[in-house]
Design a protein around this motif. Structure first.
Motif, PDB file in Angstrom:
ATOM      1  N   ASP A  19       0.815  -1.224   0.000  1.00 13.99           N
ATOM      2  CA  ASP A  19       0.000   0.000   0.000  1.00 13.99           C
ATOM      3  C   ASP A  19       0.847   1.272   0.000  1.00 13.99           C
ATOM      4  OD1 ASP A  19      -3.011  -0.934   0.338  1.00 13.99           O
ATOM      5  OD2 ASP A  19      -1.757  -2.252   1.560  1.00 13.99           O
ATOM      6  N   HIS A  21       0.698   3.676  -2.452  1.00 13.58           N
ATOM      7  CA  HIS A  21      -0.187   4.792  -2.836  1.00 13.58           C
ATOM      8  C   HIS A  21       0.581   6.012  -3.329  1.00 13.58           C
ATOM      9  CE1 HIS A  21      -4.177   3.244  -1.456  1.00 13.58           C
ATOM     10  NE2 HIS A  21      -3.404   2.463  -0.716  1.00 13.58           N
ATOM     11  N   ASP A  60      -1.608  -1.688  -4.495  1.00 10.07           N
ATOM     12  CA  ASP A  60      -1.891  -0.263  -4.277  1.00 10.07           C
ATOM     13  C   ASP A  60      -0.573   0.502  -4.402  1.00 10.07           C
ATOM     14  OD1 ASP A  60      -4.564  -0.721  -4.030  1.00 10.07           O
ATOM     15  OD2 ASP A  60      -4.733  -0.156  -1.924  1.00 10.07           O
ATOM     16  N   HIS A 208      -4.010  -1.659   5.605  1.00  7.33           N
ATOM     17  CA  HIS A 208      -3.080  -0.662   6.155  1.00  7.33           C
ATOM     18  C   HIS A 208      -2.960  -0.804   7.678  1.00  7.33           C
ATOM     19  CE1 HIS A 208      -3.185   2.332   2.549  1.00  7.33           C
ATOM     20  NE2 HIS A 208      -3.826   1.224   2.185  1.00  7.33           N
TER      21      HIS A 208
HETATM   22 FE   LIG Z   1      -4.272   0.631   0.132  1.00  4.71          FE
END
Ligand SMILES: [Fe+2]
Ligand SMILES: [Fe+2]
Length: 287
Positions: A19, A21, A60, A208
């Protein structure tokens, strides 16, 4: 006095970063610069774990799934001391990703999945991105028949190796109801595929948060993110709840007979070592 190195010094080490991002310089997520946080995470990993055999990026990767965001990821992850294995998450877009990472491992069906073997373990990474078509605001995951068949084949011929399966979307509920609404929507199919392998361990991202447990006999671990973290909210059906906590990544150790998952926070403060000798000398302080 010299000591023999501990047996654990020989264990294979794999790093897991989930994750990320990544955004662009003018975009932040809850005020956080995710590129800067990834850089800090990678710098920490390279400094403390240069002996890692590989780093898995568990989906992600880019917040909006755009090619310019993947280009930033490519720039930041080039020249690491270990190979990087990328995965897809719900924020990713396969075509944009492949336009920047054309050499990424793909199955014949075009999914970003691969197998990586160590001496006693088989790492299997899955692509749980639901689409194309991609629907705006749709964040749950899916494994089509082709991906499930590929997984079944990847689990054959283990020859005593322990299977470690990585999927961005968890196939089970965690109790965090906002995220449970966007889990792997055919999670039972994944659990059914893993059930004949009682020594398998499943690693997921997406939430997360650092969580561990077992579901229908399959043990699993999740890690926090280098970016924004999730909230332990067990009642609000909102998947966008986030909090500013330090970046994190996973340090996975592979002893010959199992798997050990550590979570590593990325702190900028200096580590303070307790003076064990003086503590022992003083003993407990009693008034
Ligand atoms: Fe995520
Ligand atoms: Fe996700």
């Amino acid at each position: 006095m010299t000591h023999d190195p501990p047996a654990s010094a020989t264990w294979t080490k794999i790093l897991a970063v989930t994750d990320i991002h990544l955004t662009t310089p003018d975009e932040t997520i809850i005020g956080l610069d995710t590129t800067q946080r990834l850089k800090e995470t990678l710098a920490h990993a390279c400094m403390h774990h240069p002996d890692a055999e590989a780093m898995i990026l568990m989906g992600d990767l880019a917040h909006h799934g755009r090619a310019d965001q993947y280009a930033r990821l490519r720039a930041v992850t080039t020249n690491l001391s270990f190979p990087v294995i990328p995965m897809m998450g719900n924020h990713d877009r396969r075509d944009a990703f492949l336009s920047v990472f054309p050499d990424a491992p793909q199955t014949q069906s075009g999914h970003i999945q691969t197998v990586y073997e160590t001496e006693r373990h088989r790492i299997i990474t899955l692509d749980t991105l639901d689409g194309p078509p991609y629907h705006k605001g749709h964040h749950s995951g899916f494994l089509c028949e082709e991906r499930l068949a590929w997984l079944s084949q990847a689990l054959e011929g283990l020859n005593g190796r322990i299977p470690l399966v990585f999927a961005h979307h968890p196939p089970f509920d965690t109790g965090i109801v906002g995220m449970d609404l966007i889990k792997l929507r055919n999670g039972q199919a994944l659990l059914d595929t893993l059930s004949p392998h009682p020594d398998a361990h499943l690693f997921c991202g997406h939430i997360h948060r650092t969580i561990s447990g077992s579901t229908q006999g399959t043990s699993w671990t999740m890690f926090k993110s280098p970016a924004h973290q999730g909230v332990l909210d067990l009642s609000t059906p909102d998947s966008a709840l986030s909090v500013d906590e330090p970046p994190c990544y996973g340090v996975i150790l592979l002893p010959p007979d199992g798997v050990i998952a550590h979570t590593q926070g990325v702190y900028t403060d200096q580590v303070i070592t307790a003076d064990a000798h003086s503590l022992n000398a003083q003993g407990p302080q009693v008034e």
